[in-house]
Design a protein around this motif. Structure first.
Motif, PDB file in Angstrom:
ATOM      1  N   ARG B  97      12.499 -16.141 -16.403  1.00 44.54           N
ATOM      2  CA  ARG B  97      13.436 -17.203 -17.206  1.00 44.54           C
ATOM      3  C   ARG B  97      14.111 -18.522 -17.305  1.00 44.54           C
ATOM      4  O   ARG B  97      14.095 -19.175 -17.732  1.00 44.54           O
ATOM      5  CB  ARG B  97      13.450 -15.732 -18.499  1.00 44.54           C
ATOM      6  CG  ARG B  97      12.640 -14.797 -19.289  1.00 44.54           C
ATOM      7  CD  ARG B  97      13.862 -14.036 -19.555  1.00 44.54           C
ATOM      8  NE  ARG B  97      13.070 -13.431 -20.653  1.00 44.54           N
ATOM      9  CZ  ARG B  97      12.624 -13.278 -22.191  1.00 44.54           C
ATOM     10  NH1 ARG B  97      12.458 -15.055 -22.020  1.00 44.54           N
ATOM     11  NH2 ARG B  97      11.370 -12.297 -22.593  1.00 44.54           N
ATOM     12  N   ASP B 117      -0.980 -25.669 -29.319  1.00 41.35           N
ATOM     13  CA  ASP B 117      -1.458 -24.544 -29.077  1.00 41.35           C
ATOM     14  C   ASP B 117      -0.942 -23.752 -27.755  1.00 41.35           C
ATOM     15  O   ASP B 117      -0.257 -22.866 -27.867  1.00 41.35           O
ATOM     16  CB  ASP B 117      -2.846 -24.223 -29.281  1.00 41.35           C
ATOM     17  CG  ASP B 117      -3.719 -24.633 -30.485  1.00 41.35           C
ATOM     18  OD1 ASP B 117      -2.944 -23.755 -31.357  1.00 41.35           O
ATOM     19  OD2 ASP B 117      -4.163 -25.724 -30.430  1.00 41.35           O
ATOM     20  N   SER B 118      -0.920 -24.287 -26.715  1.00 43.64           N
ATOM     21  CA  SER B 118       0.025 -23.976 -25.575  1.00 43.64           C
ATOM     22  C   SER B 118       1.336 -23.544 -25.711  1.00 43.64           C
ATOM     23  O   SER B 118       1.472 -23.151 -24.746  1.00 43.64           O
ATOM     24  CB  SER B 118      -0.793 -24.573 -24.473  1.00 43.64           C
ATOM     25  OG  SER B 118      -2.159 -24.785 -24.226  1.00 43.64           O
ATOM     26  N   ARG B 120       3.314 -23.168 -28.331  1.00 42.77           N
ATOM     27  CA  ARG B 120       3.136 -21.595 -29.137  1.00 42.77           C
ATOM     28  C   ARG B 120       2.893 -20.342 -28.684  1.00 42.77           C
ATOM     29  O   ARG B 120       3.992 -19.768 -28.680  1.00 42.77           O
ATOM     30  CB  ARG B 120       2.504 -22.022 -30.159  1.00 42.77           C
ATOM     31  CG  ARG B 120       2.959 -23.265 -31.792  1.00 42.77           C
ATOM     32  CD  ARG B 120       1.939 -23.017 -33.059  1.00 42.77           C
ATOM     33  NE  ARG B 120       2.370 -24.069 -33.638  1.00 42.77           N
ATOM     34  CZ  ARG B 120       1.461 -24.640 -34.712  1.00 42.77           C
ATOM     35  NH1 ARG B 120       0.447 -24.464 -34.520  1.00 42.77           N
ATOM     36  NH2 ARG B 120       2.227 -25.476 -35.398  1.00 42.77           N
ATOM     37  N   LEU B 121       1.554 -20.413 -27.414  1.00 40.27           N
ATOM     38  CA  LEU B 121       1.724 -18.829 -26.450  1.00 40.27           C
ATOM     39  C   LEU B 121       3.125 -19.566 -25.919  1.00 40.27           C
ATOM     40  O   LEU B 121       3.175 -18.460 -25.736  1.00 40.27           O
ATOM     41  CB  LEU B 121      -0.117 -20.144 -26.001  1.00 40.27           C
ATOM     42  CG  LEU B 121       0.338 -18.251 -24.865  1.00 40.27           C
ATOM     43  CD1 LEU B 121       0.075 -17.390 -25.201  1.00 40.27           C
ATOM     44  CD2 LEU B 121      -1.144 -19.000 -23.895  1.00 40.27           C
ATOM     45  N   ASN B 122       3.220 -20.312 -25.024  1.00 44.54           N
ATOM     46  CA  ASN B 122       4.789 -19.611 -24.572  1.00 44.54           C
ATOM     47  C   ASN B 122       5.739 -19.842 -25.278  1.00 44.54           C
ATOM     48  O   ASN B 122       6.937 -18.542 -24.806  1.00 44.54           O
ATOM     49  CB  ASN B 122       4.568 -21.768 -24.007  1.00 44.54           C
ATOM     50  CG  ASN B 122       4.603 -21.827 -22.180  1.00 44.54           C
ATOM     51  OD1 ASN B 122       2.920 -21.268 -22.618  1.00 44.54           O
ATOM     52  ND2 ASN B 122       4.079 -22.901 -21.723  1.00 44.54           N
ATOM     53  N   ALA B 123       5.796 -20.181 -26.167  1.00 36.48           N
ATOM     54  CA  ALA B 123       7.257 -19.646 -27.129  1.00 36.48           C
ATOM     55  C   ALA B 123       7.295 -18.120 -27.216  1.00 36.48           C
ATOM     56  O   ALA B 123       8.155 -17.722 -26.800  1.00 36.48           O
ATOM     57  CB  ALA B 123       7.204 -20.718 -28.615  1.00 36.48           C
ATOM     58  N   ALA B 124       5.511 -17.865 -27.432  1.00 30.24           N
ATOM     59  CA  ALA B 124       5.930 -16.401 -27.849  1.00 30.24           C
ATOM     60  C   ALA B 124       5.939 -15.388 -26.804  1.00 30.24           C
ATOM     61  O   ALA B 124       6.598 -14.485 -26.800  1.00 30.24           O
ATOM     62  CB  ALA B 124       3.819 -15.920 -28.659  1.00 30.24           C
ATOM     63  N   VAL B 125       5.417 -16.135 -25.785  1.00 30.82           N
ATOM     64  CA  VAL B 125       6.016 -15.263 -23.933  1.00 30.82           C
ATOM     65  C   VAL B 125       7.252 -15.069 -23.958  1.00 30.82           C
ATOM     66  O   VAL B 125       7.145 -14.512 -23.148  1.00 30.82           O
ATOM     67  CB  VAL B 125       4.617 -16.488 -22.770  1.00 30.82           C
ATOM     68  CG1 VAL B 125       5.357 -15.481 -21.236  1.00 30.82           C
ATOM     69  CG2 VAL B 125       3.653 -15.664 -23.546  1.00 30.82           C
ATOM     70  N   TYR B 126       7.505 -15.925 -24.609  1.00 25.08           N
ATOM     71  CA  TYR B 126       9.338 -16.526 -23.602  1.00 25.08           C
ATOM     72  C   TYR B 126      10.173 -15.783 -24.918  1.00 25.08           C
ATOM     73  O   TYR B 126      11.411 -15.937 -24.538  1.00 25.08           O
ATOM     74  CB  TYR B 126       9.906 -17.952 -23.019  1.00 25.08           C
ATOM     75  CG  TYR B 126       8.671 -18.374 -21.903  1.00 25.08           C
ATOM     76  CD1 TYR B 126      10.049 -18.008 -20.827  1.00 25.08           C
ATOM     77  CD2 TYR B 126       7.871 -18.746 -21.533  1.00 25.08           C
ATOM     78  CE1 TYR B 126       9.471 -18.296 -19.341  1.00 25.08           C
ATOM     79  CE2 TYR B 126       7.632 -18.950 -20.397  1.00 25.08           C
ATOM     80  CZ  TYR B 126       8.333 -19.059 -19.558  1.00 25.08           C
ATOM     81  OH  TYR B 126       7.776 -19.147 -18.314  1.00 25.08           O
ATOM     82  N   ILE B 128      10.521 -16.730 -27.985  1.00 24.14           N
ATOM     83  CA  ILE B 128      11.447 -17.788 -28.801  1.00 24.14           C
ATOM     84  C   ILE B 128      10.720 -18.281 -30.333  1.00 24.14           C
ATOM     85  O   ILE B 128       9.731 -18.148 -30.033  1.00 24.14           O
ATOM     86  CB  ILE B 128      10.892 -19.014 -28.083  1.00 24.14           C
ATOM     87  CG1 ILE B 128      11.704 -19.306 -26.374  1.00 24.14           C
ATOM     88  CG2 ILE B 128      11.339 -20.329 -29.279  1.00 24.14           C
ATOM     89  CD1 ILE B 128      11.371 -20.724 -26.416  1.00 24.14           C
ATOM     90  N   ASP B 129      11.485 -17.259 -31.369  1.00 20.96           N
ATOM     91  CA  ASP B 129      10.689 -17.542 -32.605  1.00 20.96           C
ATOM     92  C   ASP B 129      10.445 -19.026 -32.946  1.00 20.96           C
ATOM     93  O   ASP B 129      10.834 -20.160 -32.393  1.00 20.96           O
ATOM     94  CB  ASP B 129      11.982 -17.122 -33.503  1.00 20.96           C
ATOM     95  CG  ASP B 129      13.125 -17.838 -34.336  1.00 20.96           C
ATOM     96  OD1 ASP B 129      12.969 -18.805 -33.745  1.00 20.96           O
ATOM     97  OD2 ASP B 129      14.407 -17.416 -33.674  1.00 20.96           O
ATOM     98  N   ASP B 130       9.672 -19.143 -33.911  1.00 23.48           N
ATOM     99  CA  ASP B 130       8.980 -20.386 -34.442  1.00 23.48           C
ATOM    100  C   ASP B 130       9.401 -21.105 -34.577  1.00 23.48           C
ATOM    101  O   ASP B 130       9.543 -22.226 -34.518  1.00 23.48           O
ATOM    102  CB  ASP B 130       7.873 -19.585 -35.255  1.00 23.48           C
ATOM    103  CG  ASP B 130       6.564 -19.169 -35.788  1.00 23.48           C
ATOM    104  OD1 ASP B 130       6.196 -18.759 -33.745  1.00 23.48           O
ATOM    105  OD2 ASP B 130       6.325 -18.131 -35.774  1.00 23.48           O
TER     106      ASP B 130
END
Lengths: 262, 327
Positions: B97, B117-118, B120-126, B128-130
């Motif tokens: 992280r 899109d990529s 938002r995916l990284n946000a989900a993986v780390y 991080i909320d929307d």
């Protein structure tokens, strides 16, 4: 855990978004499913044509086996093939590095990264065949049978996934591994027919060496309400073992990757 | 406490010695012969939080191997590495992280989908909320001068736009340590300048520690007060760029196109011969003697074309090492 679900939603949302571009595929896939199923049904009907039984299985009971096979084939098209065959290109193009640097389980990432909707028609066809044939074979439809059947199907899916993953993970060393997954898929066609229909030697091979019996025949027995406790335990234990081996093997492969790559 | 500390770091690869052709392959299959090649040998340095350090060296000098060991992708053969208080090779989530690795010739963005899109995916993986993710995307996009490009499929973006989007994706989780391997590779001069400016701004705003490799001397001069110079896996210089420049700057490269082929003996008196291939000559001439020497050689030699430029880093380093100027 919530992070994994959110990631999974993004994974599949993105996959479906890029698939929308190729709607024509759906039609071709539907035709392929119908043709494939029809040919299997034809071969099976030849065995049963004059009232014969196949390895002690009646016509509708054998159809349940065929349905389970169809269901697993759909799972392969939906999840296993699109994800696991990509490991090779990750290794070749060096993009595996990006996956390894994310704070998320790399086996989860590589196994769930994408989803292909084209496997859904064969899965639905498989379920339809199972439902219809099970009813014709007089299978009990009580909750216990359904739960056990569901668990057995889950076990067979886990076993199939683990076999696929083992082969795909070895692409860390042997880059041209794609052919091996084709061999696996061909071997699985042996699971279209009840295991007891094969000669004893082959039956042993398909049960002990390659767990094909556990992929289709054992769940079919469970669906038909004829599964014995020992088969259920064996199936669950085998699924767990396969999954653990696949995780151990991935860690082993990564150790080799991280000590050899440049 | 140092953000990055490296002690006696080494990496040795076992390479197969295989003769070419079928016979070589068969012989190799029967009796494998391997040699150990040292990609990185006994490298030690420390980098403090917030520092921007340039990592110089020619192709195959060991820069990428070192960066990969620092980010945990390769296990060291020997030595000790600590980054942000963690051992990189364990690749534990708290370590991952805090770092990011950007590789100029590889991309993590999905080809067919827009960068958003990529991201938002990284946000989900780390995790991080929307809302926070959107805020960070907005902030970084403004710094990178990215706008509508984030909503266009990656394959439709120019190389410069793609690199900026790659940087955004790599920095969304706000890493404290940035490993940048040739981040400006292949970009045009304007795009290079834009990326440089962004990195300087990012470093200032977030106090991130940056270790950067580049083939372009301009990247290093613009960003890094301190440089590490690595050659054949060994660390040859660790210090201020100004001090290194003082040693490097005297030389400029003069590229000559002659009308006839001349022997080396008649060229030597003008400067150090870097290369002599047919009618093409490359000379290294001290900067303080440049105009005088160029005047002389134009008068003395049959010159068809002449070009003066900074010599490529790797050749310069090689020559300097041979001469014992550094090391």
């Amino acid at each position: 855990m919530g992070r994994y679900f959110r990631t999974l939603r993004r994974f599949w949302g993105m996959a479906l978004a890029s698939e929308v571009e190729y709607r024509f595929n759906l039609l071709i896939e539907l035709v392929a499913v119908v043709a494939n199923l029809a040919s299997s049904l034809f071969v099976l009907s030849l065995f049963f044509g004059d009232g014969h039984r196949l390895g002690g299985w009646s016509w509708p009971a054998a159809l349940v086996v065929l349905g389970v096979h169809q269901l697993l084939d759909g799972l392969t098209i939906t999840l296993l093939q699109p994800n696991l065959t990509r490991i090779v290109s990750h290794v070749q193009e060096g993009t595996l590095d990006f996956v390894l640097l994310k704070p998320i389980d790399s086996q989860f990432w590589l196994s769930c990264r994408t989803i292909s909707p084209w496997g859904l028609p064969p899965m639905l066809a498989g379920l339809a065949v199972i439902g219809w044939a099970a009813q014709r074979a007089g299978a009990p439809a009580d909750p216990t049978t359904l739960v056990i059947a569901g668990l057995m199907l889950l076990c067979s899916a886990v076993i199939l996934y683990s076999l696929w993953f083992l082969i795909a993970a070895s692409s860390i060393w042997f880059v041209k591994i794609w052919n091996a997954t084709e061999v696996l898929r061909t071997l699985l066609t042996a699971g279209r027919y009840p295991i007891s229909a094969y000669p004893p030697g082959l039956r042993l091979l398909l049960t002990v060496v390659l767990p094909i019996a556990f992929l289709t025949s054992v769940p079919a027995e469970a669906i038909l309400g004829r599964a014995t406790a020992s088969w259920l335990v064996a199936s669950g234990a085998l699924a767990l073992m396969c999954l653990l081996i696949s995780r151990w093997f991935w860690r082993f492969a990564l150790r080799s990757y991280t000590s050899a790559s440049s | 406490m140092a953000m990055i500390s490296v002690e006696g770091l080494s990496k040795t690869y076992r390479v197969a010695n295989k003769q070419p052709g079928l016979v070589g392959t068969l012989r190799h299959a029967l009796r494998r012969q391997t040699t150990d090649v040292a990609a990185v040998a006994d490298v030690s340095f420390r980098i403090e939080p917030g520092e921007m350090v340039g990592f110089l060296g020619g192709n195959g000098a060991g820069k990428t191997t070192t960066l990969k060991m620092l980010s945990g992708l390769i296990h060291p053969s020997a030595g000790r590495v600590e980054v942000a208080g963690h051992t990189p090779q364990r690749r534990q989530a708290p370590f991952l992280r805090q770092i990011t690795l950007v590789m100029g010739q590889k991309q993590q963005l999905l080809w067919d989908l827009p960068p958003r899109d990529s991201l938002r995916l990284n946000a989900a993986v780390y995790g991080i909320d929307d809302r926070e993710a959107e805020r960070r995307i907005g902030e970084l996009a403004a710094m990178l001068e990215l706008g509508d490009e984030l909503n266009r499929p990656v394959r439709k973006l120019s190389l410069g736009e793609r690199m900026k989007a790659e940087l955004l994706a790599a920095l969304l989780h706000r890493p404290a340590v940035l490993f940048l391997d040739e981040p400006t590779l292949g970009l045009d001069v304007n795009a290079q300048a834009r990326v440089r400016q962004f990195l300087a701004e990012y470093n200032q705003r977030f106090g991130a520690t940056v270790l950067l490799t580049s083939h372009y001397m301009a990247d290093i001069t613009a960003l890094c007060p301190r440089v590490l110079l690595i050659h054949q896996g060994r660390l040859f210089y660790d210090g201020s760029l100004a001090a290194l420049s003082a040693r490097l700057a005297p030389c400029r490269e003069v590229r000559l196109e002659l009308t006839t082929i001349l022997p080396a003996s008649s060229l030597e008196r003008f400067g150090t011969i870097e290369a002599l291939e047919g009618r093409t000559v490359r000379l290294l001439i001290r900067r303080d003697q440049l105009t005088a020497r160029v005047g002389e050689l134009l008068a003395a030699l049959p010159v068809a074309d002449l070009e003066v430029r900074d010599p490529p880093i790797d050749e310069l380093i090689g020559t300097l090492l041979q001469q014992g100027v550094i090391g």
